[in-house]
Design an enzyme around this catalytic site. Structure first.
Site, PDB file in Angstrom:
ATOM      1  N   LYS A   1      74.890  59.336  28.455  1.00 55.69           N
ATOM      2  CA  LYS A   1      73.541  59.793  28.796  1.00 55.69           C
ATOM      3  C   LYS A   1      73.163  59.401  30.224  1.00 55.69           C
ATOM      4  O   LYS A   1      72.393  60.078  30.887  1.00 55.69           O
ATOM      5  CB  LYS A   1      72.565  59.175  27.809  1.00 55.69           C
TER       6      LYS A   1
ATOM      7  N   ASP B   1      59.279  51.677  25.522  1.00 56.35           N
ATOM      8  CA  ASP B   1      60.552  52.132  24.982  1.00 56.35           C
ATOM      9  C   ASP B   1      61.691  51.671  25.881  1.00 56.35           C
ATOM     10  O   ASP B   1      61.916  52.228  26.949  1.00 56.35           O
ATOM     11  CB  ASP B   1      60.515  53.676  24.879  1.00 56.35           C
TER      12      ASP B   1
ATOM     13  N   ASP C   1      67.830  62.150  18.001  1.00 55.31           N
ATOM     14  CA  ASP C   1      67.642  61.199  19.091  1.00 55.31           C
ATOM     15  C   ASP C   1      69.018  61.009  19.724  1.00 55.31           C
ATOM     16  O   ASP C   1      69.893  60.373  19.146  1.00 55.31           O
ATOM     17  CB  ASP C   1      67.111  59.882  18.514  1.00 55.31           C
TER      18      ASP C   1
ATOM     19  N   GLU D   1      60.822  60.887  24.217  1.00 51.99           N
ATOM     20  CA  GLU D   1      61.090  59.866  23.207  1.00 51.99           C
ATOM     21  C   GLU D   1      59.850  59.054  22.812  1.00 51.99           C
ATOM     22  O   GLU D   1      59.583  58.881  21.625  1.00 51.99           O
ATOM     23  CB  GLU D   1      62.231  58.945  23.681  1.00 51.99           C
TER      24      GLU D   1
END
Lengths: 113, 640, 180
Positions: free
Chosen positions: B95, B215, B27, B193
């Protein structure tokens, strides 16, 4: 009664012959040794290497004019195995297909029977 | 399928540790990154995914990379500690820059960093006297996870499933894949994800039905609606905001604090305010008020004040969630809402989720770990001969894909939430007499105008035969693979002339840049050679110890006490040698164990042959031949 | 670049191993899709040869496309026409009276929206939904016939164009405009 043996596809044989011939110190006996060796994660592991001096008890195979040596102990494990040469866009190399093989690890080099 | 071998030099055939390489789930998060693994390793409990401790005993590796003028970059907690003093050389939340161009408004909004101009419009950070791209920074994080997982597992790690936000566009996916490659990983799959979370969740709870996965991470918000039936995980719709997360909460709170302080802002002060805001947010999940201190400024912050600052941001998750429910066609028929991502620990977020879906959310798997755990399960599914679970994931394309047509309009070929892999073909004709070329502009997004969409690629199909307008026909085919990555082919129907490309983002990296980065990473690997050798030696040592333990256990009867003692002693000294920080003593101890156990190994092998012979005797009844030869071969061996 | 012409397509019923026909049981369709996905999906071939992986990608792509088409009654009907060689009618080729009716409908919707009352919009939507259901019913009755007359088929093609219009209308009424 058939002798225990290893089958070598014509393609594999030609490739071996070509690779052996290309080696700098090749002699008329030079060939390829096939075998198995203890170790590796699944217990046993395939061996494929050049061989310039065969041993007395080796089984000698001569497919398509290539010379292939297998020691008697390995022959027990390799009996019935086919050795092929794979040459695709994606990958190339020799491949053992062993009917006695029960499991294999990810790399294909180790196996157990 | 058996792997392919090459002929080795005499005596050089190696039984390498190569054969036990592990596939992990990663992850790669905005704030923290994790690596997880499904063991055949008995230590991890077969079949259950486990997140590996990778940073100071924690499974969370802060996604922070700190560059230094002298020496390799530092990753994780130590890097985060350096952030205050070296704000510009320490990249956090990288990211958020993945696959973005330097012209992107999102880029400018984000940063205390120094940016350098790149040829292709890619973001570049100036750090400690050099420039790095977000892909390189991410690769640094991945490399750290890889190395620490290897140490932990005692096997090399070569393959990984890496998760991405479901709402990541093509450019962001490509960039993530590139980072994996740069870190020396074969990226088996990019997994969304929320899908990963549902996988971990569904398997753990053996649930069936329709679920929403909410999420909210450090930098991205994803919503996915999934249907779980008999081991089939079918994603029905996804949505989200790839620029909304806990970082924004911190920034909003920091903004309030900085405004009150009224001091002139510099990168250091901003960094401190953001850190204080994050600490306060975390503390306020369990308390009603907290003391905040920034460079001599003191203040009590209450939960109500915190929530007031965050509320508008939390509410931004509403429209995307409602749209996903509509797209999935399951309005009001949910069986559960699964919470994922560290930001869902915030009580105000949980309250909002309950309000939004009319259901109490589920959070019994650690929301920080659940994504990595699901990725590990998928890695196992893709690599194991006998995967631990019989499940299949069916995912969707998160955003519509189309082409620019006349007048700057978008012609959509693949609509969002289409199950992947998928393809679509559309024919176009020339609009001018004698037109011999056609420009193909690939775009992504839901808007009708090219100007409002994300440009993915442009290419030109030339060599079209000169014909009157409308007669030459060009078929454009989009293919989206199981990673959600697009390739485009254009083919002129009369001549069969075709052009095809895997879409490289218009503002992505050039091939030369990727080449350069790969070379740089090799150099870097050489700097690290000593460390690498040490890790390899430890891995090899663990493997050999494990094999020896196994053999002693199952074939220990082949040895008497006197023979056994030196082997056990050699094992003991190998264990001791593993503590060394140099690889040589380990190698020496390995050799000693090898030597001392050679006779034992030979006996084990002979026993193996005897057993194989018994097998052949059984076969004899059927074929009447085999065993004669086997016996002959065996006798030959005995004579040896 | 200009808009497309129609191409000829493979039988999507055959891809799923189902008999051709408008009547289709959703549960059976889902079941077939799941079974075939389990067999063909690229994840099942991650360790296979490049050739097998390509085959899996192609087959799964076809499967996903067939499933998507057959799930939706309007698209299913369109595909049945396509299999019989009938081209879909473009929106501009619709009869004059229909276009006029559509314009009037839209004006009413706009007015109702301006007034701001939710009831007005809901009432109008209900009317359109009724028309939509009637059109679907008529399509079903034509396609139930094993060999419908060409005239009946072009009527279906017109009804399909109407369905597309109704769908757009309802999206607009619900404020489901394309978003970012």
């Amino acid at each position: 009664m058939t002798e225990p043996t290893v089958h070598i596809t014509p393609k594999a044989a030609r490739k071996m012959k070509e690779l052996v011939a290309a080696r700098p110190h090749a002699n008329p006996e030079s060939g390829v040794r096939l075998g198995i060796k203890g170790g590796g994660c699944s217990g046993l592991s395939y061996v494929i290497e050049f061989c310039d001096r065969p041993r007395a008890k080796d089984k000698v195979l001569e497919p398509e004019g290539a010379r292939v040596y297998v020691d008697p102990k390995s022959l027990l494990y390799l009996n019935g195995t086919t050795l092929d040469y794979v040459d695709t866009f994606q990958q190339k190399g020799f491949q053992f297909q062993n009917p006695q093989q029960r499991s294999e690890c990810g790399c294909g080099q180790s196996f157990s029977i | 399928m058996a792997a392919l071998l090459e002929i080795a030099e005499p005596g050089q055939s190696q039984v390498k540790e190569a054969c036990v390489s592990a596939a992990v789930g990663i992850d790669l998060g905005t704030t923290n990154s994790l690596v997880a693994f499904v063991g055949p390793d008995p230590a991890s409990g077969a079949g259950k995914p486990l997140a590996l401790p990778v940073d100071e005993g924690s499974t969370l590796l802060p996604s922070v990379v700190s560059y230094r003028a002298d020496g390799p970059p530092i990753v994780g907690r130590e890097a985060r500690r350096r952030a205050a003093d070296a704000a510009r050389d320490t990249i956090a939340s990288v990211k958020r820059f993945m696959g973005r161009s330097s012209a992107d408004p999102e880029t400018k909004r984000l940063s205390p960093y120094r940016f350098a101009e790149g040829e292709s419009g890619t973001v570049r950070f100036e750090v400690a006297g050099r420039t790095v791209t977000p892909v390189e920074v991410s690769a640094e994080i991945l490399r750290t996870l890889k190395t620490r997982a290897e140490e932990r597992l005692g096997t090399p790690v070569r393959q990984a499933v890496i998760t991405v936000p479901a709402y990541f566009d093509d450019a962001q996916r490509q960039a993530t894949k590139e980072a994996g490659r740069l870190a020396g990983l074969e990226v088996l799959r990019l997994l969304n994800e929320p899908t990963a979370a549902a996988l971990a969740y569904g398997l753990d709870k053996r649930s069936e039905g329709t679920f929403a996965v909410y999420d909210l991470g450090g930098g991205t918000f994803d919503i996915s609606i999934l249907k779980l039936v008999e081991g089939l995980f079918e994603v029905k719709a996804v949505g989200g905001d790839s620029a909304l997360g806990g970082d924004d909460f911190d920034r909003a709170v920091a903004e309030v604090l900085l405004a009150e302080m009224g001091r002139e802002r510099d990168p250091r002060l901003v960094r401190q305010a953001i850190d204080a805001a994050r600490a306060a947010k975390e503390a306020l999940t369990a308390r009603d008020s907290v003391e905040v201190e920034i460079a001599g400024f003191h203040r009590t912050l209450t939960r109500a004040e915190l929530e007031a600052a965050m509320r508008p941001l939390i509410e931004r998750t509403g429209p995307a969630s409602r749209r996903a429910l509509k797209d999935a066609g399951v309005e009001g028929k949910l069986d559960g809402v699964i919470l994922v991502g560290g930001s869902t620990r915030v009580p105000a977020v949980r309250a909002y989720v309950r309000e939004l879906f009319g259901l109490p959310p589920l959070a019994d798997i650690d929301p920080d770990e659940v994504v990595a755990l699901g990725a590990a399960v998928q890695a196992d599914l893709l690599t194991a001969e006998k995967p631990q679970h019989d499940v299949l994931l069916l995912d969707v394309a998160p955003l519509s894909l189309g082409l620019e047509t006349m007048g700057g309009l978008v012609e959509k070929l693949i609509l969002r939430n289409t199950t992947i892999p998928t393809s679509a073909t559309q024919e176009f004709t020339t609009f001018a007499d004698g037109q011999t070329g056609m420009d193909i502009h690939v775009v992504q997004g839901e808007r009708e105008l090219v100007a409002d969409s994300r440009s993915l690629a442009r290419f030109r199909l030339s060599g079209i035969p000169a014909l009157p307008a409308g007669l030459a026909r060009v078929a454009v085919t989009f293919q989206v693979d199981a990673d959600g990555i697009l390739s485009v082919t254009a083919k002129e129907q009369l001549t069969g002339i075709s052009q095809s490309i895997t879409v490289k983002p218009s503002h992505g990296l050039t091939d030369e840049e990727i080449e350069r980065m790969l070379l740089a990473s090799l150099e870097h690997a050489e700097d690290d050679m000593a460390a690498r050798l040490l890790i390899d030696a430890r891995i090899e040592a663990q493997r050999i110890l494990r094999a020896a333990e196994h053999q002693l256990e199952s074939n220990g009867d082949l040895l008497d006490a006197e023979e056994r003692a030196p082997i056990e002693q050699a094992m003991q000294s190998l264990r001791a040698a593993m503590e060394s920080s140099d690889h040589r003593p380990i190698k020496d101890a390995i050799e000693r164990l090898d030597h001392d156990s050679a006779e034992f190994a030979k006996r084990v092998m002979d026993r193996g042959i005897e057993r194989a012979l018994k097998g052949h005797t059984a076969a004899e009844f059927e074929t009447g031949e085999m065993s004669e030869h086997a016996k002959k071969a065996y006798r030959a061996l005995k004579d040896e | 670049m200009q808009p497309p012409a129609a191409g000829n397509a493979p039988d999507k019923f055959a891809v799923l191993g189902l008999p051709r026909g408008f009547e289709l049981e959703a549960r059976q369709l889902d079941e077939r899709f799941r079974t075939l996905s389990r067999k063909l999906h690229p994840d099942r071939f991650a360790r296979a040869t490049a050739r097998e992986r390509r085959f899996s990608l192609e087959q799964t792509t076809l499967l996903n496309d067939a499933y998507r088409t057959l799930q939706d009654p309007a698209r299913r009907a369109e595909h049945l026409l396509e299999l019989r060689g009938v081209r879909p009618l473009s929106d501009t080729a619709m009869p004059e009276e229909f276009l006029e009716e559509a314009m009037a409908d839209r004006e009413k919707l706009l007015e109702a929206k301006m007034e701001g009352g939710k009831d007005g919009v809901e009432q109008l939507s209900a009317g359109i939904r009724k028309k939509r259901d009637a059109a679907l019913k008529e399509i079903a009755s034509v396609l139930r016939d094993a060999s419908p007359q060409p005239a009946a088929l072009s009527r279906v093609s017109e009804l399909l164009a109407r369905l597309r219009y109704y769908a757009r209308y309802l999206d607009e009424a619900m404020g489901r405009a394309p978003e970012l």
